[in-house]
Design a protein around this motif. Structure first.
Motif, mmCIF file in Angstrom:
data_model
loop_
_atom_site.group_PDB
_atom_site.id
_atom_site.type_symbol
_atom_site.label_atom_id
_atom_site.label_comp_id
_atom_site.label_asym_id
_atom_site.label_seq_id
_atom_site.Cartn_x
_atom_site.Cartn_y
_atom_site.Cartn_z
ATOM 1 N N TYR A 8 -0.806 -32.889 24.896
ATOM 2 C CA TYR A 8 -0.373 -31.952 23.829
ATOM 3 C C TYR A 8 0.835 -31.156 24.324
ATOM 4 C CZ TYR A 8 -5.137 -33.351 22.865
ATOM 5 O OH TYR A 8 -6.265 -34.093 22.694
ATOM 6 N N PHE A 9 0.688 -29.807 24.423
ATOM 7 C CA PHE A 9 1.669 -29.035 25.177
ATOM 8 C C PHE A 9 0.928 -28.338 26.291
ATOM 9 C CE2 PHE A 9 4.260 -29.344 21.243
ATOM 10 C CZ PHE A 9 5.354 -29.960 21.828
ATOM 11 N N SER A 10 1.400 -28.583 27.509
ATOM 12 C CA SER A 10 0.793 -27.996 28.685
ATOM 13 C C SER A 10 1.022 -26.486 28.672
ATOM 14 C CB SER A 10 1.456 -28.641 29.892
ATOM 15 O OG SER A 10 1.068 -28.001 31.060
ATOM 16 N N ASP B 127 -2.155 -14.536 16.141
ATOM 17 C CA ASP B 127 -2.932 -15.391 17.047
ATOM 18 C C ASP B 127 -2.213 -16.716 17.298
ATOM 19 O OD1 ASP B 127 -3.361 -16.230 14.425
ATOM 20 O OD2 ASP B 127 -5.551 -16.300 14.587
ATOM 21 N N THR B 128 -1.787 -17.369 16.222
ATOM 22 C CA THR B 128 -1.242 -18.725 16.364
ATOM 23 C C THR B 128 0.027 -18.925 15.541
ATOM 24 O OG1 THR B 128 -2.568 -19.442 14.498
ATOM 25 C CG2 THR B 128 -3.534 -19.780 16.679
ATOM 26 N N ALA B 129 0.731 -20.005 15.845
ATOM 27 C CA ALA B 129 1.905 -20.400 15.068
ATOM 28 C C ALA B 129 1.493 -20.764 13.645
ATOM 29 C CB ALA B 129 2.588 -21.595 15.730
ATOM 30 N N SER B 130 0.293 -21.331 13.517
ATOM 31 C CA SER B 130 -0.172 -21.721 12.182
ATOM 32 C C SER B 130 -0.204 -20.506 11.261
ATOM 33 C CB SER B 130 -1.571 -22.332 12.263
ATOM 34 O OG SER B 130 -1.582 -23.407 13.170
ATOM 35 N N VAL B 131 -0.740 -19.404 11.773
ATOM 36 C CA VAL B 131 -0.824 -18.181 10.971
ATOM 37 C C VAL B 131 0.566 -17.560 10.793
ATOM 38 C CG1 VAL B 131 -1.696 -15.810 10.989
ATOM 39 C CG2 VAL B 131 -3.244 -17.704 11.445
ATOM 40 N N ALA C 99 7.474 -32.306 11.032
ATOM 41 C CA ALA C 99 7.013 -30.917 11.118
ATOM 42 C C ALA C 99 5.538 -30.868 11.493
ATOM 43 C CB ALA C 99 7.225 -30.199 9.788
ATOM 44 N N HIS C 100 5.141 -29.768 12.098
ATOM 45 C CA HIS C 100 3.743 -29.593 12.474
ATOM 46 C C HIS C 100 2.859 -29.505 11.220
ATOM 47 C CE1 HIS C 100 0.171 -27.487 14.112
ATOM 48 N NE2 HIS C 100 0.460 -28.187 15.188
ATOM 49 N N SER C 101 1.650 -29.991 11.331
ATOM 50 C CA SER C 101 0.741 -30.020 10.179
ATOM 51 C C SER C 101 0.447 -28.624 9.629
ATOM 52 C CB SER C 101 -0.572 -30.705 10.581
ATOM 53 O OG SER C 101 -1.125 -30.050 11.701
ATOM 54 N N ILE D 264 12.099 -21.168 10.997
ATOM 55 C CA ILE D 264 12.190 -22.118 12.118
ATOM 56 C C ILE D 264 10.899 -22.081 12.917
ATOM 57 C CG2 ILE D 264 13.343 -22.676 14.296
ATOM 58 C CD1 ILE D 264 15.932 -21.650 13.155
ATOM 59 N N ASP D 265 10.334 -23.262 13.121
ATOM 60 C CA ASP D 265 9.161 -23.388 13.975
ATOM 61 C C ASP D 265 9.638 -23.823 15.358
ATOM 62 O OD1 ASP D 265 6.819 -23.946 15.256
ATOM 63 O OD2 ASP D 265 6.060 -25.374 13.766
ATOM 64 N N ALA D 266 9.644 -22.870 16.295
ATOM 65 C CA ALA D 266 10.026 -23.171 17.682
ATOM 66 C C ALA D 266 8.865 -22.783 18.592
ATOM 67 C CB ALA D 266 11.301 -22.425 18.060
ATOM 68 N N VAL E 39 7.896 -18.372 17.910
ATOM 69 C CA VAL E 39 7.885 -18.766 19.321
ATOM 70 C C VAL E 39 6.497 -18.406 19.870
ATOM 71 C CG1 VAL E 39 8.897 -18.433 21.610
ATOM 72 C CG2 VAL E 39 10.368 -18.311 19.579
ATOM 73 N N ASN E 40 5.865 -19.351 20.552
ATOM 74 C CA ASN E 40 4.515 -19.112 21.085
ATOM 75 C C ASN E 40 4.551 -18.817 22.583
ATOM 76 O OD1 ASN E 40 3.283 -19.680 18.659
ATOM 77 N ND2 ASN E 40 1.977 -21.315 19.457
ATOM 78 N N PRO E 41 4.428 -17.567 23.002
ATOM 79 C CA PRO E 41 4.288 -17.319 24.446
ATOM 80 C C PRO E 41 3.060 -18.028 25.036
ATOM 81 C CG PRO E 41 4.910 -15.307 23.340
ATOM 82 C CD PRO E 41 4.591 -16.310 22.261
ATOM 83 N N HIS E 42 2.074 -18.334 24.203
ATOM 84 C CA HIS E 42 0.903 -19.046 24.748
ATOM 85 C C HIS E 42 1.172 -20.535 24.911
ATOM 86 C CE1 HIS E 42 -1.149 -19.749 20.537
ATOM 87 N NE2 HIS E 42 -0.773 -20.915 20.997
ATOM 88 N N LYS E 43 2.376 -20.989 24.597
ATOM 89 C CA LYS E 43 2.689 -22.396 24.869
ATOM 90 C C LYS E 43 3.461 -22.566 26.170
ATOM 91 C CE LYS E 43 1.944 -25.448 21.185
ATOM 92 N NZ LYS E 43 2.298 -25.570 19.769
ATOM 93 N N TRP E 44 4.675 -21.989 26.244
ATOM 94 C CA TRP E 44 5.504 -22.310 27.411
ATOM 95 C C TRP E 44 6.026 -21.038 28.070
ATOM 96 C CZ3 TRP E 44 10.540 -25.794 27.120
ATOM 97 C CH2 TRP E 44 10.781 -26.359 28.370
#
Ligand SMILES: *Cc1c(COP(=O)(O)O)cnc(C)c1O
Length: 485
Positions: free
Chosen positions: A93-95, A152-156, A192-194, A274-276, A303-308
């Motif tokens: 997925y994404f580490s 909480d999430t990019a989805s939200v 695009a992400h689901s 933009i979804d980054a 931007v998700n700090p919980h991703k990268w």
């Protein structure tokens, strides 16, 4: 007598401070031992469905249980069913990383247990969120015109951005609902992400009104098709509201043509989101900024700090250049949530779905301070360099092929020995991935690109070294040889 018996009740219903001290210290020791010796654990849990549940009592305990027993079950029952996301050889997925300062912040935040819904309900939580996100904005090179909020999430976050886009269309949907209106349409690429489509479902836009624009051979949105789709919808009496571009798509990490999409949004007066979620972290590298050219023209960015950015899940940032529109979409203030300071402060509950909000800025703040921008840049630069190095090795291998460019730290490729047809290759690559993951040494995931079963290797954990990446590549080659013979 009545009174006396009440007085005798021990009001320490929670566990005792001594017990907490003992087990909190044990837990910290356990955490250190865990994080420093991750190689003892198979990255991917090998339990079967139901294994964990069957080991747990179906009924809750009526009597208190000792923490010794609880902790023992955590180690013996829970840990075997854990997939180790914090493992340096987690490449699926994404580490991600829950770095130490983030772990400390999560402990402290649980102890404070504050709700960051209103400024008044914890001034520090609100003001630290403002300050930390302002830091992050500067680190990513975004202009001051962007406000921000943690979800909480990019989805939200994307759902909120799309709700703002709907508000921006000026159709008074907030008051009147959508009955009798022309269909609203949104545009994104088929990569695009689901969560974008899910957002459209939740907002009542409907799946059928999400235009999934086709891509070029680099998996980037084709803007001539985007314009054509918008024109067609307008001609058919529909109401376009929003275009969503992605910087770092989930399958291949491709980058949509941001400047051109911004032009199109301006031309049609559409909201530009933009979804980054993953790719945005790379904007921290000055030498990478050109990739992000035009993103400052977006109305909102995830931007998700919980991703990268090494922050424990969950922490997703929604930057917004029109915060007043976001607020117009969400703000609803009942009397019991009014405060005297309302005019002077920001109440984050006004900018999203949830009322109650965790104190998430604490972990981001501690991570940024404890690591510093230079170290964060260094790690991300290194991850990109590892991906570049591995890319060259895959390129040179006669039996492997790369299936997309590598703009960040995620590689997509497959075993592709000549003379085998597509079905056979798809089957072999699925078997290869299963065999590689069954070693327990590494965990990789997959995607499908142009009907090709594709192996995906994402580098992003703060502890990942070149040795870890090289080992994944060795295992891939070794298992490919075994399958091939
Ligand atoms: C991971 C990802 C998401 C979803 O992130 P969540 O925070 O889990 O909702 C959305 N978009 C992109 C591009 C992603 O990579």
């Amino acid at each position: 007598m009545e009174e006396k018996s009440t007085a005798q009740i021990d009001h320490h219903f929670d566990i005792k401070a001594e017990t907490f001290s003992q087990w909190a210290h044990k837990a910290v020791d356990w955490i250190i031992n865990y994080l420093e010796n991750m190689n003892r654990y198979p990255v991917l849990s090998s339990v079967a469905p139901g294994d964990i549940r069957s080991k747990l009592p179906a009924m809750p305990p009526e009597q208190e249980e000792s923490f010794e027993k609880i902790f023992n079950d955590f180690e013996k029952i829970i840990i075997p069913g854990i997939t180790h996301w914090n493992h340096p050889r987690f490449f699926a997925y994404f580490s991600i990383t829950g770095a130490y300062p983030g772990v400390i912040a999560e402990m402290l935040s649980a102890a404070l247990n504050v709700n960051a819904m209103l400024w008044k309900t914890s001034p520090s939580a609100t003001e630290l969120e403002e300050v930390t996100l302002n830091w992050l904005r500067q680190m990513l090179g975004l202009p001051e015109t962007f406000d921000a909020i943690i979800n909480d999430t990019a989805s939200v976050g994307s759902l909120c951005a799309m709700a703002a886009a709907r508000e921006y269309a000026g159709l008074h949907i907030r008051e009147k609902g959508m009955a009798g209106l022309p269909a609203l349409t949104i545009y994104t690429s088929n990569q695009a992400h689901s969560s974008i489509e899910k957002g459209a479902i939740i907002l009542g836009i409907g799946k059928d009104n999400v235009r999934k624009i086709n891509i070029n051979d680099r998996f980037e949105m084709r803007t001539e098709l985007l314009t054509a789709a918008i024109e067609k919808d307008i001609a058919a009496g529909k109401k376009p509201i929003c275009i969503i571009g992605t910087i770092g798509t989930t399958s291949t990490t491709s980058i949509d043509p941001i400047e051109r999409i911004a032009d199109i949004c301006e031309h049609y007066n559409l909201w530009f989101h933009i979804d980054a979620a993953y790719g945005g972290a790379a904007a921290i590298l000055p030498e990478y900024r050109s990739i992000f050219s035009g993103w400052q023209r977006a109305d909102s960015i995830i931007v998700n700090p919980h991703k990268w950015l090494f922050t424990p899940i969950d922490c997703s940032v929604l930057f917004c250049r029109k915060p007043e529109v976001l607020k117009a979409a969400f703000s609803l203030i009942p009397e019991y949530l009014r405060t005297r300071e309302d005019d002077a402060v920001k109440n984050f509950m006004d900018y999203g779905v949830a009322l109650g909000r965790r104190f998430r800025s604490l972990k981001l703040w501690m991570i940024i301070r404890a690591l510093g921008t230079f170290k964060i840049q260094h790690v991300i630069r290194e991850h990109i360099a590892f991906a570049g190095k591995l890319r060259k090795m895959i390129e040179l291998h006669p039996n492997f092929e790369l299936l997309a460019p590598t703009p960040f730290s995620t590689l997509v490729f497959r075993f592709a020995k000549s003379g085998l047809d597509q079905d056979r290759l798809n089957q072999l690559n699925q078997e290869l991935l299963d065999a590689v993951n069954a070693t327990g040494e590494v965990f990789l995931s997959h995607t499908v690109l142009n009907s090709k079963f594709t192996i995906r290797l994402a580098i992003g954990n703060i502890k990942t070294t070149w040795v870890d990446v090289e080992r994944a590549w060795e295992i891939l080659q070794q298992k490919a040889d075994e399958l091939n013979n």
